[in-house]
Motif scaffolding. Structure first.
Motif, PDB file in Angstrom:
ATOM      1  N   ALA A  67     -51.927 -32.106 -39.798  1.00  0.00           N
ATOM      2  CA  ALA A  67     -50.579 -31.605 -40.083  1.00  0.00           C
ATOM      3  C   ALA A  67     -49.995 -32.287 -41.312  1.00  0.00           C
ATOM      4  O   ALA A  67     -49.359 -31.637 -42.148  1.00  0.00           O
ATOM      5  CB  ALA A  67     -49.679 -31.832 -38.868  1.00  0.00           C
ATOM      6  N   TYR A  68     -50.213 -33.593 -41.444  1.00  0.00           N
ATOM      7  CA  TYR A  68     -49.719 -34.309 -42.619  1.00  0.00           C
ATOM      8  C   TYR A  68     -50.381 -33.770 -43.887  1.00  0.00           C
ATOM      9  O   TYR A  68     -49.695 -33.485 -44.872  1.00  0.00           O
ATOM     10  CB  TYR A  68     -49.979 -35.813 -42.480  1.00  0.00           C
ATOM     11  CG  TYR A  68     -49.576 -36.580 -43.713  1.00  0.00           C
ATOM     12  CD1 TYR A  68     -48.251 -36.892 -43.942  1.00  0.00           C
ATOM     13  CD2 TYR A  68     -50.518 -36.957 -44.666  1.00  0.00           C
ATOM     14  CE1 TYR A  68     -47.867 -37.573 -45.083  1.00  0.00           C
ATOM     15  CE2 TYR A  68     -50.147 -37.635 -45.803  1.00  0.00           C
ATOM     16  CZ  TYR A  68     -48.821 -37.944 -46.013  1.00  0.00           C
ATOM     17  OH  TYR A  68     -48.450 -38.603 -47.146  1.00  0.00           O
ATOM     18  N   PHE A  69     -51.713 -33.654 -43.857  1.00  0.00           N
ATOM     19  CA  PHE A  69     -52.412 -33.156 -45.038  1.00  0.00           C
ATOM     20  C   PHE A  69     -52.016 -31.709 -45.337  1.00  0.00           C
ATOM     21  O   PHE A  69     -51.886 -31.330 -46.501  1.00  0.00           O
ATOM     22  CB  PHE A  69     -53.930 -33.268 -44.858  1.00  0.00           C
ATOM     23  CG  PHE A  69     -54.481 -34.578 -45.305  1.00  0.00           C
ATOM     24  CD1 PHE A  69     -55.043 -34.716 -46.560  1.00  0.00           C
ATOM     25  CD2 PHE A  69     -54.433 -35.692 -44.490  1.00  0.00           C
ATOM     26  CE1 PHE A  69     -55.553 -35.923 -46.992  1.00  0.00           C
ATOM     27  CE2 PHE A  69     -54.934 -36.896 -44.897  1.00  0.00           C
ATOM     28  CZ  PHE A  69     -55.489 -37.024 -46.163  1.00  0.00           C
ATOM     29  N   PRO A 126     -52.687 -27.836 -51.283  1.00  0.00           N
ATOM     30  CA  PRO A 126     -51.877 -26.850 -51.995  1.00  0.00           C
ATOM     31  C   PRO A 126     -51.376 -25.717 -51.092  1.00  0.00           C
ATOM     32  O   PRO A 126     -50.325 -25.143 -51.337  1.00  0.00           O
ATOM     33  CB  PRO A 126     -52.810 -26.311 -53.074  1.00  0.00           C
ATOM     34  CG  PRO A 126     -54.170 -26.675 -52.654  1.00  0.00           C
ATOM     35  CD  PRO A 126     -54.057 -27.873 -51.779  1.00  0.00           C
ATOM     36  N   GLU A 127     -52.148 -25.356 -50.058  1.00  0.00           N
ATOM     37  CA  GLU A 127     -51.701 -24.351 -49.093  1.00  0.00           C
ATOM     38  C   GLU A 127     -52.007 -24.851 -47.687  1.00  0.00           C
ATOM     39  O   GLU A 127     -52.927 -25.627 -47.482  1.00  0.00           O
ATOM     40  CB  GLU A 127     -52.349 -22.999 -49.345  1.00  0.00           C
ATOM     41  CG  GLU A 127     -53.855 -23.000 -49.295  1.00  0.00           C
ATOM     42  CD  GLU A 127     -54.412 -21.655 -49.698  1.00  0.00           C
ATOM     43  OE1 GLU A 127     -55.253 -21.150 -48.949  1.00  0.00           O
ATOM     44  OE2 GLU A 127     -54.010 -21.143 -50.744  1.00  0.00           O
ATOM     45  N   PRO A 128     -51.233 -24.437 -46.706  1.00  0.00           N
ATOM     46  CA  PRO A 128     -51.390 -24.962 -45.351  1.00  0.00           C
ATOM     47  C   PRO A 128     -52.735 -24.604 -44.713  1.00  0.00           C
ATOM     48  O   PRO A 128     -53.339 -23.582 -45.042  1.00  0.00           O
ATOM     49  CB  PRO A 128     -50.257 -24.319 -44.561  1.00  0.00           C
ATOM     50  CG  PRO A 128     -49.357 -23.689 -45.546  1.00  0.00           C
ATOM     51  CD  PRO A 128     -50.106 -23.535 -46.819  1.00  0.00           C
ATOM     52  N   ILE A 129     -53.158 -25.433 -43.786  1.00  0.00           N
ATOM     53  CA  ILE A 129     -54.365 -25.161 -43.011  1.00  0.00           C
ATOM     54  C   ILE A 129     -54.028 -24.070 -42.002  1.00  0.00           C
ATOM     55  O   ILE A 129     -52.976 -24.080 -41.376  1.00  0.00           O
ATOM     56  CB  ILE A 129     -54.836 -26.439 -42.286  1.00  0.00           C
ATOM     57  CG1 ILE A 129     -55.192 -27.539 -43.293  1.00  0.00           C
ATOM     58  CG2 ILE A 129     -56.032 -26.152 -41.392  1.00  0.00           C
ATOM     59  CD1 ILE A 129     -55.516 -28.880 -42.655  1.00  0.00           C
ATOM     60  N   GLY A 130     -54.941 -23.134 -41.820  1.00  0.00           N
ATOM     61  CA  GLY A 130     -54.720 -22.028 -40.896  1.00  0.00           C
ATOM     62  C   GLY A 130     -54.775 -22.456 -39.443  1.00  0.00           C
ATOM     63  O   GLY A 130     -55.134 -23.585 -39.102  1.00  0.00           O
ATOM     64  N   LEU A 181     -61.444 -31.488 -46.080  1.00  0.00           N
ATOM     65  CA  LEU A 181     -62.219 -31.383 -47.322  1.00  0.00           C
ATOM     66  C   LEU A 181     -62.499 -29.940 -47.689  1.00  0.00           C
ATOM     67  O   LEU A 181     -62.504 -29.594 -48.874  1.00  0.00           O
ATOM     68  CB  LEU A 181     -63.526 -32.168 -47.193  1.00  0.00           C
ATOM     69  CG  LEU A 181     -63.367 -33.681 -47.166  1.00  0.00           C
ATOM     70  CD1 LEU A 181     -64.712 -34.352 -46.915  1.00  0.00           C
ATOM     71  CD2 LEU A 181     -62.764 -34.184 -48.463  1.00  0.00           C
ATOM     72  N   SER A 182     -62.752 -29.076 -46.702  1.00  0.00           N
ATOM     73  CA  SER A 182     -63.011 -27.670 -47.018  1.00  0.00           C
ATOM     74  C   SER A 182     -61.753 -26.979 -47.558  1.00  0.00           C
ATOM     75  O   SER A 182     -61.854 -26.031 -48.336  1.00  0.00           O
ATOM     76  CB  SER A 182     -63.522 -26.936 -45.778  1.00  0.00           C
ATOM     77  OG  SER A 182     -62.494 -26.791 -44.830  1.00  0.00           O
ATOM     78  N   GLN A 183     -60.587 -27.436 -47.157  1.00  0.00           N
ATOM     79  CA  GLN A 183     -59.343 -26.859 -47.671  1.00  0.00           C
ATOM     80  C   GLN A 183     -59.015 -27.362 -49.071  1.00  0.00           C
ATOM     81  O   GLN A 183     -58.277 -26.722 -49.793  1.00  0.00           O
ATOM     82  CB  GLN A 183     -58.180 -27.188 -46.728  1.00  0.00           C
ATOM     83  CG  GLN A 183     -58.321 -26.585 -45.357  1.00  0.00           C
ATOM     84  CD  GLN A 183     -58.260 -25.080 -45.366  1.00  0.00           C
ATOM     85  OE1 GLN A 183     -57.498 -24.473 -46.102  1.00  0.00           O
ATOM     86  NE2 GLN A 183     -59.087 -24.463 -44.545  1.00  0.00           N
ATOM     87  N   MET A 184     -59.556 -28.507 -49.443  1.00  0.00           N
ATOM     88  CA  MET A 184     -59.310 -29.059 -50.788  1.00  0.00           C
ATOM     89  C   MET A 184     -60.121 -28.333 -51.850  1.00  0.00           C
ATOM     90  O   MET A 184     -59.726 -28.304 -53.000  1.00  0.00           O
ATOM     91  CB  MET A 184     -59.613 -30.560 -50.818  1.00  0.00           C
ATOM     92  CG  MET A 184     -58.608 -31.393 -50.133  1.00  0.00           C
ATOM     93  SD  MET A 184     -59.040 -33.120 -50.309  1.00  0.00           S
ATOM     94  CE  MET A 184     -57.471 -33.882 -50.001  1.00  0.00           C
TER      95      MET A 184
END
Length: 88
Positions: free
Chosen positions: A27-29, A35-39, A84-87
């Motif tokens: 949630a913090y990351f 740049p965009e929220p995690i789904g 890492l996959s979201q970055m």
């Protein structure tokens, strides 16, 4: 004090704490770093791993697959992979 130590040694509590820390870190990351929220689906992977642990520990209590620290590491590893996959 020894009751508190015994409480934190229970496998269910350790998995719950690891899952809670994982959700807070994601949630913090998701809010501050990425740049965009995690789904919703990737956010549900660590609790799903905890659910699998609970099922396995109820059926195979004395087997090596029911070792708590394997599952705690799996939850933290899944959290790191999601972040890492979201970055990328």
């Amino acid at each position: 004090m020894s009751k508190l130590k015994e409480f934190f040694k229970l496998p269910h509590i350790q998995i719950a704490l690891a899952t809670g820390v994982s959700i807070i870190v994601m949630a913090y990351f998701s809010k501050r770093v990425l740049p965009e929220p995690i789904g919703y689906l990737p956010m549900a992977i660590p609790p799903f791993i905890a659910l699998i642990f609970e099922v396995i520990i109820s059926k195979h209590k004395k087997k090596k697959v029911a070792t708590t620290w394997y599952w705690v590491i799996a939850i933290f590893f899944a959290t790191a992979l999601i972040i890492l996959s979201q970055m990328i």
